[in-house]
Design a protein around this motif. Sequence first.
Motif, PDB file in Angstrom:
ATOM      1  N   LEU A 126       0.785  -1.211  -0.577  1.00 47.21           N
ATOM      2  CA  LEU A 126       0.023   0.149  -0.027  1.00 47.21           C
ATOM      3  C   LEU A 126       0.790   1.102   0.017  1.00 47.21           C
ATOM      4  N   LYS A 127       1.979   0.900   0.471  1.00 48.73           N
ATOM      5  CA  LYS A 127       2.694   2.187   0.698  1.00 48.73           C
ATOM      6  C   LYS A 127       4.127   2.476  -0.648  1.00 48.73           C
ATOM      7  N   GLY A 128       3.112   1.641  -1.407  1.00 50.62           N
ATOM      8  CA  GLY A 128       4.593   2.179  -2.361  1.00 50.62           C
ATOM      9  C   GLY A 128       5.246   0.279  -2.887  1.00 50.62           C
ATOM     10  N   LYS A 129       6.387   0.757  -3.126  1.00 45.30           N
ATOM     11  CA  LYS A 129       7.687   0.081  -3.775  1.00 45.30           C
ATOM     12  C   LYS A 129       8.643  -0.147  -2.408  1.00 45.30           C
ATOM     13  N   ARG A 130       9.321  -1.291  -2.461  1.00 48.21           N
ATOM     14  CA  ARG A 130      11.050  -1.168  -1.368  1.00 48.21           C
ATOM     15  C   ARG A 130      11.286  -2.531  -1.726  1.00 48.21           C
ATOM     16  N   ARG A 131      12.955  -1.931  -1.686  1.00 43.43           N
ATOM     17  CA  ARG A 131      13.013  -3.369  -2.270  1.00 43.43           C
ATOM     18  C   ARG A 131      14.491  -3.618  -0.880  1.00 43.43           C
ATOM     19  N   VAL A 132      14.213  -5.302  -0.897  1.00 42.54           N
ATOM     20  CA  VAL A 132      14.924  -5.687   0.256  1.00 42.54           C
ATOM     21  C   VAL A 132      16.059  -6.598   0.209  1.00 42.54           C
ATOM     22  N   LYS A 133      17.074  -7.327   0.388  1.00 42.46           N
ATOM     23  CA  LYS A 133      18.785  -7.689   0.018  1.00 42.46           C
ATOM     24  C   LYS A 133      17.898  -9.356   0.361  1.00 42.46           C
ATOM     25  N   ALA A 134      18.191  -9.367  -0.336  1.00 42.40           N
ATOM     26  CA  ALA A 134      17.571 -11.157  -0.557  1.00 42.40           C
ATOM     27  C   ALA A 134      18.408 -12.122   0.982  1.00 42.40           C
ATOM     28  N   ASP A 135      19.213 -11.152   1.292  1.00 46.81           N
ATOM     29  CA  ASP A 135      20.097 -11.780   2.944  1.00 46.81           C
ATOM     30  C   ASP A 135      18.546 -11.557   4.112  1.00 46.81           C
ATOM     31  N   ASP A 136      18.107 -10.133   3.897  1.00 47.25           N
ATOM     32  CA  ASP A 136      17.131  -9.630   4.814  1.00 47.25           C
ATOM     33  C   ASP A 136      15.772 -10.315   4.674  1.00 47.25           C
ATOM     34  N   PHE A 137      15.421 -10.733   3.020  1.00 40.65           N
ATOM     35  CA  PHE A 137      13.974 -11.336   3.072  1.00 40.65           C
ATOM     36  C   PHE A 137      13.738 -11.977   3.990  1.00 40.65           C
ATOM     37  N   TRP A 138      14.210 -12.983   4.003  1.00 39.94           N
ATOM     38  CA  TRP A 138      13.283 -14.330   5.459  1.00 39.94           C
ATOM     39  C   TRP A 138      14.195 -14.314   6.931  1.00 39.94           C
ATOM     40  N   VAL A 139      12.952 -14.448   7.717  1.00 40.34           N
ATOM     41  CA  VAL A 139      13.476 -15.139   9.077  1.00 40.34           C
ATOM     42  C   VAL A 139      12.851 -15.871  10.060  1.00 40.34           C
ATOM     43  N   LEU A 140      13.558 -15.590  10.879  1.00 42.23           N
ATOM     44  CA  LEU A 140      14.088 -17.251  11.939  1.00 42.23           C
ATOM     45  C   LEU A 140      12.622 -17.027  12.690  1.00 42.23           C
ATOM     46  N   PRO A 141      12.158 -17.950  13.014  1.00 41.77           N
ATOM     47  CA  PRO A 141      11.531 -18.605  13.386  1.00 41.77           C
ATOM     48  C   PRO A 141      11.032 -17.432  15.335  1.00 41.77           C
ATOM     49  N   ALA A 142      11.965 -17.170  15.264  1.00 37.17           N
ATOM     50  CA  ALA A 142      12.256 -16.394  16.892  1.00 37.17           C
ATOM     51  C   ALA A 142      11.654 -15.254  16.601  1.00 37.17           C
ATOM     52  N   GLN A 143      11.941 -14.637  15.263  1.00 37.35           N
ATOM     53  CA  GLN A 143      11.118 -13.216  14.445  1.00 37.35           C
ATOM     54  C   GLN A 143       9.985 -13.548  14.679  1.00 37.35           C
ATOM     55  N   ASP A 144       9.383 -14.445  13.570  1.00 32.99           N
ATOM     56  CA  ASP A 144       8.135 -14.704  13.493  1.00 32.99           C
ATOM     57  C   ASP A 144       8.221 -16.102  13.691  1.00 32.99           C
ATOM     58  N   PRO A 145       6.955 -16.371  14.153  1.00 33.95           N
ATOM     59  CA  PRO A 145       6.971 -17.701  13.752  1.00 33.95           C
ATOM     60  C   PRO A 145       5.672 -18.263  12.604  1.00 33.95           C
ATOM     61  N   TYR A 146       5.366 -17.106  12.588  1.00 33.44           N
ATOM     62  CA  TYR A 146       3.837 -17.909  11.716  1.00 33.44           C
ATOM     63  C   TYR A 146       3.980 -17.059  10.417  1.00 33.44           C
ATOM     64  N   LYS A 147       5.479 -16.572   9.423  1.00 29.39           N
ATOM     65  CA  LYS A 147       5.659 -15.990   8.285  1.00 29.39           C
ATOM     66  C   LYS A 147       7.357 -16.837   8.202  1.00 29.39           C
ATOM     67  N   GLU A 148       7.572 -16.796   6.706  1.00 29.03           N
ATOM     68  CA  GLU A 148       8.864 -16.947   6.666  1.00 29.03           C
ATOM     69  C   GLU A 148       9.836 -16.085   6.346  1.00 29.03           C
ATOM     70  N   ASN A 149       8.955 -15.072   5.874  1.00 31.49           N
ATOM     71  CA  ASN A 149       9.577 -13.750   5.352  1.00 31.49           C
ATOM     72  C   ASN A 149       9.099 -11.882   6.028  1.00 31.49           C
ATOM     73  N   ILE A 150       9.396 -11.371   5.050  1.00 36.61           N
ATOM     74  CA  ILE A 150       9.213  -9.844   6.326  1.00 36.61           C
ATOM     75  C   ILE A 150       7.982  -9.236   5.291  1.00 36.61           C
ATOM     76  N   LEU A 151       7.360  -9.686   4.122  1.00 39.95           N
ATOM     77  CA  LEU A 151       6.052  -9.537   3.901  1.00 39.95           C
ATOM     78  C   LEU A 151       5.038  -9.399   4.931  1.00 39.95           C
ATOM     79  N   GLN A 152       4.522  -8.084   4.546  1.00 39.96           N
ATOM     80  CA  GLN A 152       3.135  -7.399   5.503  1.00 39.96           C
ATOM     81  C   GLN A 152       1.947  -8.371   4.394  1.00 39.96           C
TER      82      GLN A 152
END
Lengths: 701, 324
Positions: free
Chosen positions: B178-204
Amino acid sequence: MAPWKKLDEMSLVHKEVTRIDGALKVTGAAQYTYDIQRPGMLYGRILRSVHPHARVLSVDTSKAEALSGVRAVLGAIKDEVNFVGDDVAAVAAVSEEIAQEALRLIEVQYEVLPFTVRESEAKKEGAPQVFSGRPNNIGNHDERSEGEVEKGFAEADVIIEHTYHLNVQLHTPLEPHGCVCEWRGEDLYMWDSTQGVHSTRGGVARALEMPENQVHVITHHMGGGFGSKLSPKSYNIICARLAKKAGAPVKLMLDREEEMLAVGNRPSSWQKIKMGAKKDGTLTAFQMESFGTAGIGGGAGVPQPYIYNFPNWKVSHDDVHINAGAAAPMRAPGHPQANFAMESAMDELADKLGIDPLEFRLKNDANSTRQQEYKIGAEKFGWGNRKQSGSGTGLKVTGLGVGSGRWGGGGNNRTEAIVNIYPDGAVDVKIGTQDIGVGTWTIVAAVLAEELELELVDVKPMIGESDFPWAPASGGSTTAPSVTPTVKLAAEAAKKKLLEVVAEEYGVKPEEIRYGKKKFTIPGQGEIGWKTACAALNGKAISEKVQWAEGLSSSGTAGCQFAEVEVDTETGRVQVKRMVAVQDCGLVVNLLTARSQVNGGMIGEIGYSLFENRLLDHDTGIMPNADLENYKIPGALEMPDFDVTFYDEHERGVIGLGEPPAIPGVGAIANAVANAIGARIYELPITPDKVLMALAGRKEG
Amino acid sequence: MKPFEYVNPKDIKSVPKILAEAERALLFAGGTDALARMKEGIDRPDVVVNLKKLTDLAFIKSDRKGLRIGAGALLADIIASKDAQACPGFVEAVKSVGTIQLRNMGTLGGNLCQRPRCWYYRSARFDCLRKGGDTCFAIYGDNKYHCIIGGDPCYIVYPSDIAPMLIALRAEIEVVGLKGKRRVKADDFWVLPAQDPYKENILQNDELVTQVFIPASARALKSHYVKFRERDSFDFAMVSVAVAARLDGERLTDVRIAYGGVAPKPWRAVKAERALEGQVATEERVLAAAATEFANAEPLEQNEYKVILAKNLLKRALRELVAA
Ligand code: SF4
């Protein structure tokens, strides 16, 4: 009764004949149960237990019944459920999706009961009871012995002792179990994916308490069963009841998960084996304590001591119940399990004795056919190239192994067939056997055409219907030896009748007529063709019904297989490179489909030894890998080169070939792996994790 | 399957709004994963957003800045494209996905956003942590295929073959919301379960992946992907490794290593990279580097072998990279 013709006199039997239904199958025209569509047909689904063990207190189907499109609901099928996937309720609806959604709306109240899904735990004192009144969950207990086992071990110079373990394998037919039921008045028509149209007719009639002649079972094409589809199961009955209740035809095909949970599996086996031999390689004694689970069913026993000569032996076995679906026969029940343990133990003993494994077998195997087969196989395979176990170096190491098997596979003496010859020259045979994918359509047609000296296109085989004369269910390698003699005899009887009619018409004696290749030579009157001859029938067809008789078939096969594997030492991956099978089965009716049968057996063996493993989650009793992603069957890239040789014993007549080739390779592959890596893996399947850990263990010492 | 609304958005821009407004929306591109989840009932969306008709998601372009591939590009088209061949390791990774049939249907974006294969997650019978339940069934259950590092409280492995290679090639992922485009390093795109156990990446909730950018610098690197599967005919990786480096004589520089199959996200092996930077990749050194990387690994009951496998595969990958 005339014997089978000489091999070089036959044109359709003992030849490579392509399947007469091949074109139908590859064009999609062949109607499998899955393909059956009936006017107004509904779709059935079964609600299955989510608990491994529970009492069903209540089943409220009112919301499901209220869902638009739902036409029939069956509530509370059982009072107690014994495994995850057991039947609870069922619905029929106008689409599969609605039926599925309706299942979600059925409210079931369970009283959850204690359960057990590990046979090693189930047999311990105080384990939860699968059935009341069977302490420690022991079902069948069996003890057998011969000679004096203690004396045998005292005579042994070398003794090995190990436990060999095989996990549960699943049948995994491409076409799951399922049927379409249609009531026409009081009569029930059932298209079923079954290995036995007659056994299904009988079973369904009994369960529904209706006369057998009102049940008509049809299986024209089916997508595999491997023993799991020998008799009707609860889905047949549920489907018939749904169809009755809805007043419309119902199709109820199981999905892959249901197939894996509820309709059969190959029992597990733990075999604690002690085995001894003298320095010269003479076996002296064999002892085994085994157990295994067939879930809530029975039949986890193994026919030990398998194959080899032990003057002294003693075995005991326990079937252990767990809360899992009942086992069903699977391609040589008990034999591959026995083969894996025995062949592994034989190689270990041979290693200890410093004797070549094949020499060791030749010394201890009394079967004269197998003696020849070993030699033929070793020659073809290049057994002489086998290196000492574990001597390979480098990233990839190869190994060779051998294993053996035996089976019965005789004919059923109650089999019947009708051969009709019509006044216009048309010919058919009716026999209530079924083609479970192995080529029965083709051998029935070939035997009939061979006997009548017609071409394949001239005859019409009619099989796969329970309204045709009785034939056994296709199990135990009995189909070919039951069906081919019977069809031959019926054809012979019909031919005799035809000659009598023609003789009368032309005023000669039947024995004066010479028949060959569609031509009747009548003394003094020249030649007449098949059609002209049949016209003498004058409107009335010949119809000869004949029963199986001794003399054209036998029972009892031997067989051995050799395997070469390559093990990637960085990944632990085992790739089978080559397999050589030498197999007898008497007179081979169709050399082409017989070879397919042996190839298929070896494919199953590769799956069993390297890939397949039915898991049950310890804490929930649920099978986590109930799909074809995680229950791994080998695919095209896992296939080695197959080399099949039939050991010629045609004079014995026809012998079944279903189970024999599904046995020897299991042990052969396991032995080849041990030969390659210099360490033995005692549990099937031999997966990369086990190989890597075994290699790591070897390195450490 | 629950009834759902099937929406054909008119352009990429309109997708975030649809995603934001729906109670449970599901993006549908190749459908090879989405459809399986819907059939199993672990995803029961109200709105299915069809991305197949958005042809401006399906491009493969290269210029002097690098390679840009739309999220809607079919894997089979990437393999066949001339532009992609400049990054051989990337093509190898794409080729190793699934089967021919899956590569003919599957898209790049779908591959990067696929959900885990953990069998407890995939079966509707288990209400596990990742699905909002309160237990992870894998910790004490059948965990042969689970992670050896970065778990807790969920022990999945991230199944994409392409993801580790994107990290190795320093790729970036473009996301539109909704807020437009953003570019993320592939290295930062996926997340560990400790950060979010319900999602595998940073997508809102309102976001989707629109394209992947592999910088031109990747063309100067040697890259290689080694995937080990239990069954060649069709399998996810047991362990896989993507390596990229410049070869300076015998020495490796600009080394990047990312694993698949060992952690809940594609695992960048920073410690191993450091140990190998500027070094000749001898077998001993590579094994030592991998050992450092996995020194803190905590294998579960059934997956200790993965530690061995991870070491061996790095050895293989670098051996082959140098030899190529
Ligand atoms: S590993 Fe994750 S997805 Fe699997 S059961 Fe545990 S919480 Fe669920």
